[in-house]
Design a protein around this motif. Structure first.
Motif, PDB file in Angstrom:
ATOM      1  N   ASN A 186      74.873  20.921  -7.622  1.00 32.37           N
ATOM      2  CA  ASN A 186      74.269  21.990  -6.822  1.00 32.37           C
ATOM      3  C   ASN A 186      75.096  22.349  -5.592  1.00 32.37           C
ATOM      4  OD1 ASN A 186      73.362  20.045  -4.892  1.00 32.37           O
ATOM      5  ND2 ASN A 186      71.550  19.621  -6.172  1.00 32.37           N
ATOM      6  N   HIS A 187      75.968  21.448  -5.161  1.00 32.57           N
ATOM      7  CA  HIS A 187      76.809  21.823  -4.019  1.00 32.57           C
ATOM      8  C   HIS A 187      77.996  22.686  -4.456  1.00 32.57           C
ATOM      9  CE1 HIS A 187      77.372  21.569   0.251  1.00 32.57           C
ATOM     10  NE2 HIS A 187      78.648  21.282   0.103  1.00 32.57           N
ATOM     11  N   ARG A 188      78.388  22.554  -5.723  1.00 34.30           N
ATOM     12  CA  ARG A 188      79.420  23.465  -6.246  1.00 34.30           C
ATOM     13  C   ARG A 188      78.920  24.906  -6.143  1.00 34.30           C
ATOM     14  NH1 ARG A 188      80.692  19.156  -9.967  1.00 34.30           N
ATOM     15  NH2 ARG A 188      79.151  19.813 -11.502  1.00 34.30           N
ATOM     16  N   VAL A 189      77.642  25.066  -6.461  1.00 32.68           N
ATOM     17  CA  VAL A 189      77.048  26.399  -6.362  1.00 32.68           C
ATOM     18  C   VAL A 189      77.169  26.909  -4.926  1.00 32.68           C
ATOM     19  CG1 VAL A 189      74.862  27.674  -6.498  1.00 32.68           C
ATOM     20  CG2 VAL A 189      75.460  26.022  -8.286  1.00 32.68           C
ATOM     21  N   HIS A 190      76.899  26.028  -3.980  1.00 32.55           N
ATOM     22  CA  HIS A 190      76.953  26.419  -2.569  1.00 32.55           C
ATOM     23  C   HIS A 190      78.340  26.944  -2.173  1.00 32.55           C
ATOM     24  CE1 HIS A 190      76.209  26.454   1.702  1.00 32.55           C
ATOM     25  NE2 HIS A 190      77.255  25.676   1.907  1.00 32.55           N
ATOM     26  N   HIS A 191      79.381  26.373  -2.761  1.00 34.31           N
ATOM     27  CA  HIS A 191      80.747  26.770  -2.392  1.00 34.31           C
ATOM     28  C   HIS A 191      81.274  27.943  -3.226  1.00 34.31           C
ATOM     29  CE1 HIS A 191      82.511  23.846   0.560  1.00 34.31           C
ATOM     30  NE2 HIS A 191      81.363  23.252   0.290  1.00 34.31           N
ATOM     31  N   GLY A 192      80.478  28.439  -4.137  1.00 29.64           N
ATOM     32  CA  GLY A 192      80.961  29.482  -5.038  1.00 29.64           C
ATOM     33  C   GLY A 192      80.924  30.873  -4.431  1.00 29.64           C
ATOM     34  N   GLN A 193      81.792  31.738  -4.987  1.00 28.34           N
ATOM     35  CA  GLN A 193      81.783  33.152  -4.583  1.00 28.34           C
ATOM     36  C   GLN A 193      81.017  34.004  -5.580  1.00 28.34           C
ATOM     37  OE1 GLN A 193      85.419  35.097  -3.265  1.00 28.34           O
ATOM     38  NE2 GLN A 193      86.556  33.209  -3.588  1.00 28.34           N
ATOM     39  N   ASN A 194      80.695  33.431  -6.734  1.00 23.60           N
ATOM     40  CA  ASN A 194      79.969  34.179  -7.764  1.00 23.60           C
ATOM     41  C   ASN A 194      78.676  34.745  -7.160  1.00 23.60           C
ATOM     42  OD1 ASN A 194      81.596  32.011  -8.673  1.00 23.60           O
ATOM     43  ND2 ASN A 194      80.875  32.338 -10.764  1.00 23.60           N
ATOM     44  N   ASP A 195      78.237  35.849  -7.698  1.00 23.19           N
ATOM     45  CA  ASP A 195      77.063  36.529  -7.117  1.00 23.19           C
ATOM     46  C   ASP A 195      75.878  35.575  -6.940  1.00 23.19           C
ATOM     47  OD1 ASP A 195      78.564  38.769  -7.044  1.00 23.19           O
ATOM     48  OD2 ASP A 195      77.684  39.689  -8.838  1.00 23.19           O
ATOM     49  N   TYR A 196      75.620  34.762  -7.966  1.00 24.19           N
ATOM     50  CA  TYR A 196      74.425  33.915  -7.924  1.00 24.19           C
ATOM     51  C   TYR A 196      74.557  32.738  -6.946  1.00 24.19           C
ATOM     52  CZ  TYR A 196      76.014  29.828 -10.673  1.00 24.19           C
ATOM     53  OH  TYR A 196      76.624  28.672 -11.097  1.00 24.19           O
ATOM     54  N   CYS A 197      75.778  32.520  -6.472  1.00 24.74           N
ATOM     55  CA  CYS A 197      76.022  31.368  -5.586  1.00 24.74           C
ATOM     56  C   CYS A 197      75.854  31.694  -4.101  1.00 24.74           C
ATOM     57  CB  CYS A 197      77.448  30.853  -5.788  1.00 24.74           C
ATOM     58  SG  CYS A 197      77.792  30.275  -7.448  1.00 24.74           S
ATOM     59  N   ILE A 198      75.906  32.960  -3.761  1.00 29.09           N
ATOM     60  CA  ILE A 198      75.939  33.342  -2.340  1.00 29.09           C
ATOM     61  C   ILE A 198      74.632  32.960  -1.641  1.00 29.09           C
ATOM     62  CG2 ILE A 198      76.114  35.304  -0.738  1.00 29.09           C
ATOM     63  CD1 ILE A 198      78.773  34.612  -2.105  1.00 29.09           C
ATOM     64  N   ASP A 199      74.778  32.289  -0.496  1.00 30.49           N
ATOM     65  CA  ASP A 199      73.643  31.894   0.363  1.00 30.49           C
ATOM     66  C   ASP A 199      72.630  31.013  -0.385  1.00 30.49           C
ATOM     67  OD1 ASP A 199      74.839  33.219   2.408  1.00 30.49           O
ATOM     68  OD2 ASP A 199      73.591  35.008   2.268  1.00 30.49           O
ATOM     69  N   LYS A 200      73.141  30.041  -1.082  1.00 31.12           N
ATOM     70  CA  LYS A 200      72.274  29.121  -1.824  1.00 31.12           C
ATOM     71  C   LYS A 200      72.644  27.659  -1.507  1.00 31.12           C
ATOM     72  CE  LYS A 200      69.768  31.972  -4.359  1.00 31.12           C
ATOM     73  NZ  LYS A 200      69.967  33.187  -3.542  1.00 31.12           N
ATOM     74  N   VAL A 226      83.952  30.313  -8.973  1.00 31.58           N
ATOM     75  CA  VAL A 226      85.171  30.587  -8.201  1.00 31.58           C
ATOM     76  C   VAL A 226      84.869  30.220  -6.751  1.00 31.58           C
ATOM     77  CG1 VAL A 226      86.697  32.400  -7.340  1.00 31.58           C
ATOM     78  CG2 VAL A 226      85.964  32.415  -9.726  1.00 31.58           C
ATOM     79  N   TYR A 227      85.676  29.330  -6.217  1.00 33.96           N
ATOM     80  CA  TYR A 227      85.406  28.808  -4.868  1.00 33.96           C
ATOM     81  C   TYR A 227      86.117  29.632  -3.794  1.00 33.96           C
ATOM     82  CZ  TYR A 227      83.861  24.953  -7.730  1.00 33.96           C
ATOM     83  OH  TYR A 227      83.226  24.209  -8.693  1.00 33.96           O
ATOM     84  N   GLY A 228      85.627  29.484  -2.569  1.00 33.45           N
ATOM     85  CA  GLY A 228      86.278  30.162  -1.440  1.00 33.45           C
ATOM     86  C   GLY A 228      85.402  31.225  -0.820  1.00 33.45           C
ATOM     87  N   ILE A 229      86.046  32.099  -0.053  1.00 33.69           N
ATOM     88  CA  ILE A 229      85.307  33.165   0.628  1.00 33.69           C
ATOM     89  C   ILE A 229      85.807  34.519   0.137  1.00 33.69           C
ATOM     90  CG2 ILE A 229      84.561  31.989   2.721  1.00 33.69           C
ATOM     91  CD1 ILE A 229      87.151  32.728   4.059  1.00 33.69           C
ATOM     92  N   ARG A 230      84.944  35.506   0.242  1.00 34.57           N
ATOM     93  CA  ARG A 230      85.270  36.800  -0.366  1.00 34.57           C
ATOM     94  C   ARG A 230      86.351  37.561   0.402  1.00 34.57           C
ATOM     95  NH1 ARG A 230      79.963  39.348  -3.294  1.00 34.57           N
ATOM     96  NH2 ARG A 230      79.701  37.641  -4.785  1.00 34.57           N
ATOM     97  N   THR A 231      86.483  37.276   1.694  1.00 32.50           N
ATOM     98  CA  THR A 231      87.645  37.795   2.425  1.00 32.50           C
ATOM     99  C   THR A 231      88.540  36.583   2.662  1.00 32.50           C
ATOM    100  OG1 THR A 231      86.186  39.335   3.558  1.00 32.50           O
ATOM    101  CG2 THR A 231      88.402  39.077   4.467  1.00 32.50           C
ATOM    102  N   PRO A 232      89.514  36.374   1.770  1.00 32.10           N
ATOM    103  CA  PRO A 232      90.242  35.091   1.796  1.00 32.10           C
ATOM    104  C   PRO A 232      91.029  34.860   3.083  1.00 32.10           C
ATOM    105  CG  PRO A 232      91.202  36.599   0.199  1.00 32.10           C
ATOM    106  CD  PRO A 232      89.980  37.271   0.711  1.00 32.10           C
ATOM    107  N   LEU A 233      91.177  33.588   3.414  1.00 32.68           N
ATOM    108  CA  LEU A 233      91.893  33.200   4.638  1.00 32.68           C
ATOM    109  C   LEU A 233      93.388  33.495   4.508  1.00 32.68           C
ATOM    110  CD1 LEU A 233      92.092  31.700   7.353  1.00 32.68           C
ATOM    111  CD2 LEU A 233      92.137  29.549   6.096  1.00 32.68           C
ATOM    112  N   ASN A 234      93.941  33.187   3.348  1.00 36.41           N
ATOM    113  CA  ASN A 234      95.378  33.420   3.093  1.00 36.41           C
ATOM    114  C   ASN A 234      96.277  32.835   4.172  1.00 36.41           C
ATOM    115  OD1 ASN A 234      94.755  34.678   0.749  1.00 36.41           O
ATOM    116  ND2 ASN A 234      95.086  36.761   1.478  1.00 36.41           N
TER     117      ASN A 234
END
Lengths: 410, 194
Positions: A186-200, A226-234
């Motif tokens: 369930n913490h993988r979900v927390h770190h995901g960028q997928n639509d269903y993962c956001i704010d969970k 897919v892990y990370g943030i939608r505006t990537p740090l790069n």
């Protein structure tokens, strides 16, 4: 000496990271990228270093409220009080974490932890250096209730350390545990960028809080996260990693007209106040941040990182006892090290010269002085560090040039 | 029941009533009143003889001064602002201003807990005067009176006529809040935002 428990945990962290990387390699799963993992570890180093400096703002405010406003004295040696404190802390953590995602100024601090595009034990150590600014406010109910700072500190460390093991892709579903405790699944979900993962899945130890407050999402079979943030740090620069979202908010504030709107940006959710659904994220279009750092530079960075760790442990152990100017100098030295190594990993033009200067300065200073921030260094060690620094400089001169040729990420 | 308990009880009940009535439509006003009411509620327990309430009463009084008043100002002076209209925005403002207020107060700058309410009430007074909102102006003036009483009695309670300065403060605040909650500025258009 009242040692920070993180000092004791560092060897465990390092060992488990190595074991995880080894197991993943044997299984043929790519869960580590060396520059990304090093950047995560550098963020962890930075977080601990700034923790020494910001001590007043974190536990300090808790202690102030406890000393001046507590309702009663809960005994520090009672198991019932300890369990109550742990449960209450975990509840407060849920809200701190949730607001950390839903409020710009808090997200600016917490975004650090989500900026890795990989999910591994090193990611767990990618911690914020600025979270201490406002995080304490969420825990004041415990201070008012009379939970002593020592008990608070103990449960805070337990809650934090618990969350370490859940940052891995190597552990699958754990059945009913996934619905009660925070687990890797369930913490993988927390770190995901997928639509269903956001704010969970904001929980720290208990995922029950998410189930109670409607923020729980189960990991979906067959949908790769897919892990990370939608505006990537790069970036592999940990200082920028800590500041980039603040900079973004600042720019937005400057652009906005009217003082209320300017202030409002900082409390708004990421993306602003909107009742529109979140933009769809197409996982198929995702690409990792990759500077194609040469293997030699990667190994060099690892070796330099391994030398930061004893320095960090020393700073954590004695930082509070040193004169403040010395503590600041030591902290600055460690921060500069993480930044220049980050520049090397990115292949920045200035990285080579900066790193040569850094190694010469620190290596030379260590070799030349008999004490290193209170540590009586044996002659043999001073000699070895001096030789290592010299070898590093000689090696760096040609290799730093090659780093300049690293192509930019697409 | 002694006079201190009664004055805090009146304030707590008034705050609860305003908070309850405005919880959905005017979240900032409701949350500001809830915070002031919480402080008053602990005051009731404190003056009723419950020692454990002393610390929380002092804490929530400080927190309400630092965070409740700015929220009140947002609710009445800028009723169309997201902070006034959206409950999450109001809560976040409360947490942030509270954290800043506690930090500043802990450094020894004790005037912060008076400066913030004064500036907040001035903002309300300005807005209500511009809008010619009779209830709002009257409410803001009563609140000003309550702050004056708080300032006079800060070091030690002073008796002014039949009441102490603290009791005056509670009654003036309760009546000020009641008038302000009926300010013509608080006309709500449309549904509340979440």
């Amino acid at each position: 000496m009242n040692l920070n428990p993180i000092v004791y945990a560092i060897p465990v962290f390092m060992l488990t990271v190595v074991i995880e990387a080894w197991v993943a390699r044997r299984r043929g799963i790519k869960v580590y990228d060396i520059p990304d993992a090093l950047t995560s570890l550098h963020h962890g180093v930075l977080s601990e270093v700034t923790g020494v400096l910001w001590k007043l703002a974190g536990l300090g405010m808790y202690a102030v409220v406890y000393e001046n406003f507590r309702a009663t004295d809960l005994p520090a040696d009672s198991l019932a009080v300890f369990l109550f404190a742990l449960l209450a802390y975990d509840f407060c953590y849920y809200w701190q974490h949730r607001l950390g995602h839903e409020m710009n100024i808090l997200w600016a601090a917490h975004v650090v932890h989500h900026s890795s595009e990989y999910y591994n034990l090193a990611t767990a150590l990618r911690q914020s250096s600025t979270g201490r600014f406002f995080g304490w406010i969420f825990y004041l109910p415990l201070a008012l209730a009379g939970v002593s700072p020592s008990v608070f500190f103990a449960v805070a460390v337990i809650d934090l350390l618990y969350q370490y093991w859940v940052h891995t892709e190597l552990i699958g579903r754990l059945g009913w545990l996934d619905r009660v405790l925070v687990t890797p699944s369930n913490h993988r979900v927390h770190h995901g960028q997928n639509d269903y993962c956001i704010d969970k899945n904001y929980g720290g130890i208990l995922i029950l809080w998410d189930r109670l407050f409607g923020t729980f999402a189960d990991e979906r079979e067959g949908e790769k996260i897919v892990y990370g943030i939608r505006t990537p740090l790069n970036s592999f620069n940990p200082v920028w990693g800590n500041l980039h979202y603040y900079a973004q908010l600042w720019e937005e504030s400057v652009r906005t007209r009217g003082w209320r709107a300017k202030l409002g940006i900082w409390i708004a959710p990421p993306g602003g106040w909107t009742d529109q659904p979140l933009a769809h994220f197409d996982t198929a279009t995702f690409s990792y941040y990759d500077r194609q750092t040469p293997t030699a530079i990667r190994w060099y960075a690892w070796i330099q990182y391994s030398l930061i760790i004893p320095c960090l442990a020393q700073l954590l152990a004695i930082g509070a006892m040193l004169p403040i100017a010395m503590t600041l100098t030591y902290a600055l030295g460690i921060i500069v090290t993480t930044v220049t190594i980050g520049f090397l990993l990115e292949g920045r033009h200035i990285a080579g010269i900066l790193e040569v200067m850094r190694v010469s300065l620190f290596g030379g200073a260590f070799a030349a002085s008999s004490t290193w921030f209170g540590f009586e260094s044996p002659s043999l060690l001073r000699f070895a560090i001096g030789v290592f620094a010299l070898a590093s400089v000689i090696w760096l001169v040609p290799h730093a040039r090659s780093a300049k040729l690293v192509p930019s990420a697409s | 029941m002694n006079a201190d308990t009664l004055s805090d009880l009146v304030l707590a009940v008034m705050c609860a009533a305003i908070a309850g009535r405005n919880w959905r439509m005017r979240p900032a006003l409701a949350q500001a009143c809830a915070l002031l009411g919480l402080a008053a509620g602990f005051g009731v327990l404190r003056f009723a003889g419950l020692e454990q309430a002393i610390g929380p009463h002092r804490f929530f009084s400080l927190f309400a001064a630092c965070a409740g008043f700015p929220l009140l100002a947002a609710a009445i002076a800028w009723p169309d602002d997201p902070v006034a209209r959206r409950a999450p925005a109001a809560t976040r403002t409360m947490l942030l201003t509270g954290a800043i207020g506690l930090t500043i107060s802990s450094t020894g700058f004790i005037w912060w807990r008076q400066i913030v309410p004064v500036l907040s009430i001035l903002a309300i007074l300005r807005a209500t005067m511009l809008d010619r909102s009779t209830n709002g102006i009257f409410g803001a003036l009563l609140m000003t009176g309550s702050l004056v009483m708080a300032a006079i009695g800060q070091a030690s309670p002073v008796v002014l006529g039949p009441l102490t300065t603290m009791q005056w403060m509670h009654y003036l605040m309760a009546s000020g809040l009641w008038f302000m909650s009926r300010s013509e500025l608080l006309r709500v258009d449309g549904a509340p935002q979440t």
